[in-house]
Design a protein around this motif. Sequence first.
Motif, PDB file in Angstrom:
ATOM      1  N   PHE A 111      37.085  51.123 -10.470  1.00  0.00           N
ATOM      2  CA  PHE A 111      37.103  52.144  -9.350  1.00  0.00           C
ATOM      3  C   PHE A 111      36.652  51.700  -7.890  1.00  0.00           C
ATOM      4  O   PHE A 111      37.368  51.958  -6.993  1.00  0.00           O
ATOM      5  N   ASP A 112      35.288  50.943  -7.993  1.00  0.00           N
ATOM      6  CA  ASP A 112      35.109  50.523  -6.875  1.00  0.00           C
ATOM      7  C   ASP A 112      35.800  49.594  -6.003  1.00  0.00           C
ATOM      8  O   ASP A 112      35.927  49.614  -4.690  1.00  0.00           O
ATOM      9  N   LEU A 113      36.292  48.555  -6.942  1.00  0.00           N
ATOM     10  CA  LEU A 113      36.865  47.635  -6.366  1.00  0.00           C
ATOM     11  C   LEU A 113      38.483  48.292  -5.724  1.00  0.00           C
ATOM     12  O   LEU A 113      38.741  47.872  -4.613  1.00  0.00           O
ATOM     13  N   MET A 114      38.906  49.200  -6.383  1.00  0.00           N
ATOM     14  CA  MET A 114      40.215  49.700  -5.792  1.00  0.00           C
ATOM     15  C   MET A 114      40.048  50.436  -4.333  1.00  0.00           C
ATOM     16  O   MET A 114      40.683  50.412  -3.579  1.00  0.00           O
ATOM     17  N   PHE A 115      38.758  51.241  -4.568  1.00  0.00           N
ATOM     18  CA  PHE A 115      38.450  51.768  -3.214  1.00  0.00           C
ATOM     19  C   PHE A 115      37.953  50.887  -2.009  1.00  0.00           C
ATOM     20  O   PHE A 115      38.501  51.016  -0.975  1.00  0.00           O
ATOM     21  N   ASN A 116      37.686  49.664  -2.577  1.00  0.00           N
ATOM     22  CA  ASN A 116      37.034  48.656  -1.649  1.00  0.00           C
ATOM     23  C   ASN A 116      38.175  47.917  -0.886  1.00  0.00           C
ATOM     24  O   ASN A 116      38.360  47.379   0.195  1.00  0.00           O
ATOM     25  N   VAL A 117      39.396  47.634  -1.595  1.00  0.00           N
ATOM     26  CA  VAL A 117      40.609  46.921  -0.977  1.00  0.00           C
ATOM     27  C   VAL A 117      41.602  48.142  -0.683  1.00  0.00           C
ATOM     28  O   VAL A 117      42.829  47.796  -0.345  1.00  0.00           O
ATOM     29  N   GLY A 118      41.195  49.534  -0.512  1.00  0.00           N
ATOM     30  CA  GLY A 118      42.068  50.178   0.424  1.00  0.00           C
ATOM     31  C   GLY A 118      43.160  51.148  -0.346  1.00  0.00           C
ATOM     32  O   GLY A 118      43.930  51.599   0.226  1.00  0.00           O
ATOM     33  N   ALA A 119      42.832  51.324  -1.625  1.00  0.00           N
ATOM     34  CA  ALA A 119      43.811  52.142  -2.361  1.00  0.00           C
ATOM     35  C   ALA A 119      43.729  53.616  -1.812  1.00  0.00           C
ATOM     36  O   ALA A 119      42.818  53.962  -1.326  1.00  0.00           O
ATOM     37  N   ASN A 120      44.842  54.220  -1.477  1.00  0.00           N
ATOM     38  CA  ASN A 120      45.080  55.637  -1.350  1.00  0.00           C
ATOM     39  C   ASN A 120      44.646  56.610  -2.300  1.00  0.00           C
ATOM     40  O   ASN A 120      44.250  56.180  -3.788  1.00  0.00           O
ATOM     41  N   GLU A 121      44.550  57.970  -2.170  1.00  0.00           N
ATOM     42  CA  GLU A 121      44.305  58.617  -3.301  1.00  0.00           C
ATOM     43  C   GLU A 121      44.980  58.765  -4.611  1.00  0.00           C
ATOM     44  O   GLU A 121      44.359  58.880  -5.577  1.00  0.00           O
ATOM     45  N   GLU A 122      46.242  58.628  -4.326  1.00  0.00           N
ATOM     46  CA  GLU A 122      47.090  58.547  -5.504  1.00  0.00           C
ATOM     47  C   GLU A 122      47.150  57.409  -6.352  1.00  0.00           C
ATOM     48  O   GLU A 122      47.107  57.326  -7.598  1.00  0.00           O
ATOM     49  N   GLN A 123      46.709  56.172  -5.625  1.00  0.00           N
ATOM     50  CA  GLN A 123      46.330  54.911  -6.330  1.00  0.00           C
ATOM     51  C   GLN A 123      45.131  55.039  -7.265  1.00  0.00           C
ATOM     52  O   GLN A 123      44.795  54.444  -8.264  1.00  0.00           O
ATOM     53  N   LEU A 124      44.198  55.730  -6.298  1.00  0.00           N
ATOM     54  CA  LEU A 124      42.788  55.907  -7.107  1.00  0.00           C
ATOM     55  C   LEU A 124      42.934  56.589  -8.277  1.00  0.00           C
ATOM     56  O   LEU A 124      42.024  56.761  -9.239  1.00  0.00           O
ATOM     57  N   ASP A 125      43.884  57.553  -8.661  1.00  0.00           N
ATOM     58  CA  ASP A 125      44.016  58.660  -9.632  1.00  0.00           C
ATOM     59  C   ASP A 125      44.522  57.768 -10.631  1.00  0.00           C
ATOM     60  O   ASP A 125      45.746  58.207 -10.984  1.00  0.00           O
TER      61      ASP A 125
END
Length: 600
Positions: free
Chosen positions: A143-157
């Motif tokens: 989750f932290d990695l996705m957030f750090n590489v710029g994932a949007n809210e839909e991708q983070l879910d």
Amino acid sequence: MNIRNIAIIAHVDHGKTTLVDKMIHSAKLFRENQQFDDLILDNNELERERGITIVSKNVSIRYKDTKINIIDTPGHADFGGEVERVLKMADGVLLLVDAFEGPMPQTRFVLTKAIQLGLKPVLVINKVDKPNCRPDEVHEAVFDLMFNVGANEEQLDFVTLYGSAKQGWMSYDWKQPTTDITPLLDTILKVIPPPKTEQGSLQMQITSLDYSNFLGRIAIGRVYRGEIAVGMQVALCKADGSVKKMRVKELQTFEGLNRASVEKVQAGDICAVVGLEEFEIGDTIADVEKPEALPRIAIDEPTMSMLFTINNSPFFGRDGKFVTSRHLRDRLLKETEKNLALRVEFTDREDTFIVYGRGILHLSILIETMRREGYELQVGQPRVLFKEIEGQKHEPIETLVVDVPENVAGKVIELATQRKGELMVMEPKGDLQHLEFKIPSRGLIGLRNLVLTATQGEAVMTHRFIGYEPYKGDIPERTSGSLISKDTGPATAYSIDKLQDRGKFFIDPGEEVYGGQIIGEHTRGSDLVVNVQTAKKLTNVRAAGSDENVKIAPKVQFSLEEAMEYIQKDEYVEVTPTAIRMRKIYLDENERKRMEKEFS
């Protein structure tokens, strides 16, 4: 049509190809009595030997009236060129992560590309059956990695599944194993969106190519808009803006592990087109009346170059079929057609070429493939590519991650800092110490051998390119000189035994060597020419004490990559179908002395 296009991304050895095997089995693509191996998709001999995926592959399965196109991608950053182009065919990605190791640097590399393309991720935490696994911590790390590489809210879910590809089960809760992998297939249907199709005329981008002895070159890609049919006249939009008219002779779609001929293909599906000529990866197949090109595939720049030349050693032509400069040139140009991250530059000499690639593994796989095809060649020392930015010299920098037992972590830090590495992270990971460095690409050449020796083979090393930074200064090169053969002929046990105090040998008694070949490593910093052909003088007189038994240390065996990393500026690696030898560029000792200035 019900279609899902999904790419599977993972770090090397996290179980990606094994998971694809299980998906293929669950779709019952084989007859009940059919025999098959594991790692169905890694069908290339080199992939099976090394346990890595080198070339991306397409396969499809049918599940609940839906066709799922699966794209197996390489996990190694050196084959990023493969990944960047095949992700364009997908609408979602299956991110596979090891339940103990968690996300690794090369997972980040491929994931960043997928997130930038706006693909929907599904997380699979694999190998939860292993002891000391930590699925919950790994989930947070992803989750932290996705957030750090710029994932949007839909991708983070994203939806997370846990399981063991090897044992063939997937579940939403890792403490409650199921009996098969249907939860994963159901999730793909539910979460991954069907292909977006726009209304309008035909648009299809060529993202990879295949070759058949009967059909010639075959273009593979995804139809983005409209439909393509057999016998249809199409326009091929090239890189230089030109448009050529051509006719489609045959169409094939991926059905299971094979391809099936079809009459037409709708937007959203992946297909192979037969009958096109002079196309390149990145070209667009469009409508003849109104040709519109899609944006071309952007590929990261190469970071390393190597000199390729014909084999001119005294043993030339003994076991290779293709030995001339024409053979070498044609083979390298053929490779650039499908290997997007590779470039070939011609020099002022007919028999010498400079080949640019993404790293030592990328170049060594090419050399190894050529060697198995019957080519003989010589390669020079790998060199990183410098850039001039705002008048200042910049060099490629990489992230190096080493997981190592705690008691030898100090040795690894010492070796990396000697090569201008900066320690960025140091934290415990299970019973290992997790180290992260920022290090110049130059510093990585030859480092793996040193680290494995210092840690008795227990270190796990990975690295990925992050960008260019100002030049970090000189890095110490190999400190020991070479032992060089004086004459040509078989080496004798008597000579090697007498010379053992001078260094370590790379040859066995009885092995044929030639003058100028590197046959060992000198204990001192200078090169030493030695005679290993001398036999013991035989006499009639025998004395009990004088005929001691010869005890010779085993030779040091080099793999192709190790030899490429070991050589110096004035040395070549000679590669033939049956041998890998190291040699001086100038075989004659007097000529070497004359040419010393050239390499200093």
